[in-house]
Design a protein around this motif. Structure first.
Motif, mmCIF file in Angstrom:
data_model
loop_
_atom_site.group_PDB
_atom_site.id
_atom_site.type_symbol
_atom_site.label_atom_id
_atom_site.label_comp_id
_atom_site.label_asym_id
_atom_site.label_seq_id
_atom_site.Cartn_x
_atom_site.Cartn_y
_atom_site.Cartn_z
ATOM 1 N N TYR A 194 0.817 -1.209 0.000
ATOM 2 C CA TYR A 194 0.000 0.000 0.000
ATOM 3 C C TYR A 194 0.855 1.265 0.000
ATOM 4 C CZ TYR A 194 -3.075 -3.553 2.109
ATOM 5 O OH TYR A 194 -3.776 -4.699 2.376
ATOM 6 N N GLY A 195 0.200 2.366 -0.349
ATOM 7 C CA GLY A 195 0.794 3.674 -0.131
ATOM 8 C C GLY A 195 0.703 4.054 1.334
ATOM 9 N N PRO A 196 1.235 5.226 1.710
ATOM 10 C CA PRO A 196 1.287 5.614 3.126
ATOM 11 C C PRO A 196 -0.059 5.654 3.827
ATOM 12 C CG PRO A 196 2.734 7.003 1.821
ATOM 13 C CD PRO A 196 1.945 6.191 0.846
ATOM 14 N N PHE A 207 10.405 -0.444 -3.725
ATOM 15 C CA PHE A 207 9.096 -0.652 -3.134
ATOM 16 C C PHE A 207 8.068 0.023 -4.028
ATOM 17 C CE2 PHE A 207 5.785 0.808 0.059
ATOM 18 C CZ PHE A 207 5.145 -0.424 0.097
ATOM 19 N N LEU A 208 7.116 -0.771 -4.529
ATOM 20 C CA LEU A 208 6.089 -0.269 -5.430
ATOM 21 C C LEU A 208 4.777 -0.154 -4.673
ATOM 22 C CD1 LEU A 208 6.863 -2.404 -8.623
ATOM 23 C CD2 LEU A 208 7.738 -0.134 -8.007
ATOM 24 N N GLU A 209 4.201 1.042 -4.677
ATOM 25 C CA GLU A 209 2.950 1.298 -3.981
ATOM 26 C C GLU A 209 1.772 1.103 -4.929
ATOM 27 O OE1 GLU A 209 3.218 5.258 -2.543
ATOM 28 O OE2 GLU A 209 4.902 4.855 -1.192
ATOM 29 N N LEU A 210 0.759 0.387 -4.465
ATOM 30 C CA LEU A 210 -0.461 0.216 -5.228
ATOM 31 C C LEU A 210 -1.191 1.548 -5.321
ATOM 32 C CD1 LEU A 210 -1.549 -3.065 -3.453
ATOM 33 C CD2 LEU A 210 -0.898 -2.902 -5.874
ATOM 34 N N ALA A 211 -1.641 1.889 -6.510
ATOM 35 C CA ALA A 211 -2.369 3.148 -6.738
ATOM 36 C C ALA A 211 -3.703 2.827 -7.404
ATOM 37 C CB ALA A 211 -1.550 4.084 -7.624
ATOM 38 N N PRO A 230 0.625 11.221 -12.781
ATOM 39 C CA PRO A 230 1.877 11.414 -13.507
ATOM 40 C C PRO A 230 3.007 10.526 -13.016
ATOM 41 C CG PRO A 230 1.405 13.283 -12.068
ATOM 42 C CD PRO A 230 0.178 12.444 -12.094
ATOM 43 N N ASP A 231 2.925 10.093 -11.752
ATOM 44 C CA ASP A 231 3.978 9.242 -11.203
ATOM 45 C C ASP A 231 3.538 7.792 -11.079
ATOM 46 O OD1 ASP A 231 2.111 9.730 -9.260
ATOM 47 O OD2 ASP A 231 3.563 9.975 -7.625
ATOM 48 N N VAL A 232 2.441 7.443 -11.759
ATOM 49 C CA VAL A 232 1.858 6.105 -11.656
ATOM 50 C C VAL A 232 1.943 5.397 -13.003
ATOM 51 C CG1 VAL A 232 -0.293 4.808 -11.306
ATOM 52 C CG2 VAL A 232 0.270 6.731 -9.801
ATOM 53 N N GLU A 233 2.448 4.162 -12.995
ATOM 54 C CA GLU A 233 2.366 3.319 -14.188
ATOM 55 C C GLU A 233 1.078 2.519 -14.077
ATOM 56 O OE1 GLU A 233 4.676 -0.222 -16.674
ATOM 57 O OE2 GLU A 233 5.674 0.758 -14.983
ATOM 58 N N TRP A 234 0.204 2.698 -15.050
ATOM 59 C CA TRP A 234 -1.109 2.068 -14.999
ATOM 60 C C TRP A 234 -1.095 0.757 -15.783
ATOM 61 C CZ3 TRP A 234 -4.844 2.905 -11.768
ATOM 62 C CH2 TRP A 234 -6.094 2.314 -11.995
ATOM 63 N N PRO A 259 -10.083 -4.805 -11.701
ATOM 64 C CA PRO A 259 -8.857 -5.592 -11.892
ATOM 65 C C PRO A 259 -7.633 -4.723 -12.197
ATOM 66 C CG PRO A 259 -10.688 -6.481 -13.192
ATOM 67 C CD PRO A 259 -11.101 -5.109 -12.717
ATOM 68 N N SER A 260 -7.836 -3.609 -12.885
ATOM 69 C CA SER A 260 -6.715 -2.741 -13.275
ATOM 70 C C SER A 260 -6.176 -2.007 -12.042
ATOM 71 C CB SER A 260 -7.155 -1.747 -14.337
ATOM 72 O OG SER A 260 -7.619 -2.429 -15.495
ATOM 73 N N VAL A 261 -4.904 -1.676 -12.095
ATOM 74 C CA VAL A 261 -4.275 -1.035 -10.934
ATOM 75 C C VAL A 261 -3.040 -0.274 -11.405
ATOM 76 C CG1 VAL A 261 -2.719 -2.956 -10.368
ATOM 77 C CG2 VAL A 261 -3.600 -1.476 -8.530
ATOM 78 N N GLY A 262 -2.608 0.671 -10.586
ATOM 79 C CA GLY A 262 -1.382 1.393 -10.875
ATOM 80 C C GLY A 262 -0.299 1.036 -9.875
ATOM 81 N N LEU A 263 0.937 1.281 -10.244
ATOM 82 C CA LEU A 263 2.080 1.104 -9.365
ATOM 83 C C LEU A 263 2.914 2.375 -9.369
ATOM 84 C CD1 LEU A 263 3.239 -2.540 -10.234
ATOM 85 C CD2 LEU A 263 2.080 -1.787 -8.145
ATOM 86 N N ARG A 264 3.267 2.810 -8.183
ATOM 87 C CA ARG A 264 4.078 4.011 -8.009
ATOM 88 C C ARG A 264 5.379 3.629 -7.307
ATOM 89 N NH1 ARG A 264 0.802 6.336 -5.059
ATOM 90 N NH2 ARG A 264 -0.202 7.790 -6.498
ATOM 91 N N LEU A 265 6.497 4.022 -7.863
ATOM 92 C CA LEU A 265 7.782 3.741 -7.239
ATOM 93 C C LEU A 265 7.955 4.663 -6.042
ATOM 94 C CD1 LEU A 265 10.495 2.238 -7.253
ATOM 95 C CD2 LEU A 265 11.357 4.029 -8.781
ATOM 96 N N SER A 266 8.053 4.061 -4.858
ATOM 97 C CA SER A 266 8.185 4.839 -3.632
ATOM 98 C C SER A 266 9.603 5.405 -3.538
ATOM 99 C CB SER A 266 7.890 3.962 -2.426
ATOM 100 O OG SER A 266 8.062 4.661 -1.219
ATOM 101 N N PRO A 267 9.729 6.648 -3.089
ATOM 102 C CA PRO A 267 11.081 7.192 -2.894
ATOM 103 C C PRO A 267 11.798 6.441 -1.790
ATOM 104 C CG PRO A 267 9.421 8.671 -1.971
ATOM 105 C CD PRO A 267 8.678 7.619 -2.736
ATOM 106 N N ARG A 268 13.079 6.257 -1.938
ATOM 107 C CA ARG A 268 13.889 5.540 -0.939
ATOM 108 C C ARG A 268 13.991 6.354 0.338
ATOM 109 N NH1 ARG A 268 17.017 1.272 -3.188
ATOM 110 N NH2 ARG A 268 15.751 0.437 -4.865
#
Length: 245
Positions: free
Chosen positions: A154-156, A183-187, A192-196, A236-245
């Motif tokens: 999850y995201g924060p 760490f990839l956060e589900l969106a 703009p920062d999400v790969e769908w 079913p569709s979802v996005g992934l956001r690369l979490s900052p380190r």
């Protein structure tokens, strides 16, 4: 370039049984189809969940509901094609030298529609109120064993504020940092920062998996109805956001 390029092994972290399907069912099917080794971690048995009327004996105590939800999860994972599952606190997701333990569902209360908050009666053994370093160490143990290319969770805000989801984010993000893996956060929405990932082709598998969680939800057409009556679209569709380190 995709955030999933080169991923051969993924650890996916969720808080309760049914979260894996509701929040990431299409993605789990897609990862398996890509040949990715998927290891799902569930933090609690969801033993404080409200029961859909007519599905289980309403007199079940928490132990009985936990057993029922474990069985429901097994059926859902079979439908999604996920072969590897572990409970946080049980080997191999338990820090070396510590006896195995069960992290208890913390419960929640609605703050407003769509936003959850902590329950007033969570209890001293609740996952969200546990020792954070212990929980991170348990997930670290699994990461050391599996050696994943990526962690997904999850995201924060945990998606909708549930304290167990927020804690699951905290431990997954910390474990990823400790292992120096992404760490990839589900969106749930494009951005703009999400790969769908358009995963509508996996709808049948997701709906089939959801039906296994019958004590917690009902599939009604293209929607699911939660035990408390809340309705949401099956997505079913979802996005992934690369979490900052």
């Amino acid at each position: 370039m995709s955030v999933l390029d080169g991923v051969r092994t993924a650890i996916v972290v969720h808080a309760h049984p049914d979260d894996e399907t509701i929040a990431s069912g299409g993605l789990l099917v897609d990862l398996v189809d890509r040949g990715v080794r998927v290891v799902l971690v569930t933090a609690t048995r969801g033993e404080r969940g409200e029961i859909v009327p007519g599905t289980l004996d309403p007199r079940l105590d928490e132990h009985g509901l936990a057993a029922a939800r474990e069985a429901e999860l097994r059926g859902a994972l079979d439908a999604l094609g996920v072969a590897e599952h572990v409970w946080l606190g049980s080997a191999p997701a338990r820090a070396a030298g510590r006896p195995e333990r069960v992290y208890r569902d913390s419960g929640m209360e609605w703050v407003r529609p769509g936003l959850a908050g902590p329950s007033a009666d969570a209890g001293p053994d609740a996952f969200a109120d546990g020792v954070l370093d212990e929980e991170i160490a348990d997930l670290d143990a699994l990461v050391d064993t599996v050696q994943p290319d990526v962690l997904i969770g999850y995201g924060p805000d945990g998606g909708y504020g549930h304290p167990d989801h927020v804690r699951a984010h905290a431990i997954a993000a910390a474990a990823a940092r400790g292992a120096d893996v992404p760490f990839l956060e589900l969106a749930l929405e494009r951005g703009p920062d999400v790969e769908w990932f358009d995963l509508e082709r996996h709808r049948d598998a997701v709906e089939h998996a959801l039906r296994h969680h019958r004590s917690q939800l009902t599939v009604d057409g293209r929607d699911l109805v939660h035990s408390g009556g809340q309705r949401q679209a099956v997505e079913p569709s979802v996005g992934l956001r690369l979490s900052p380190r």
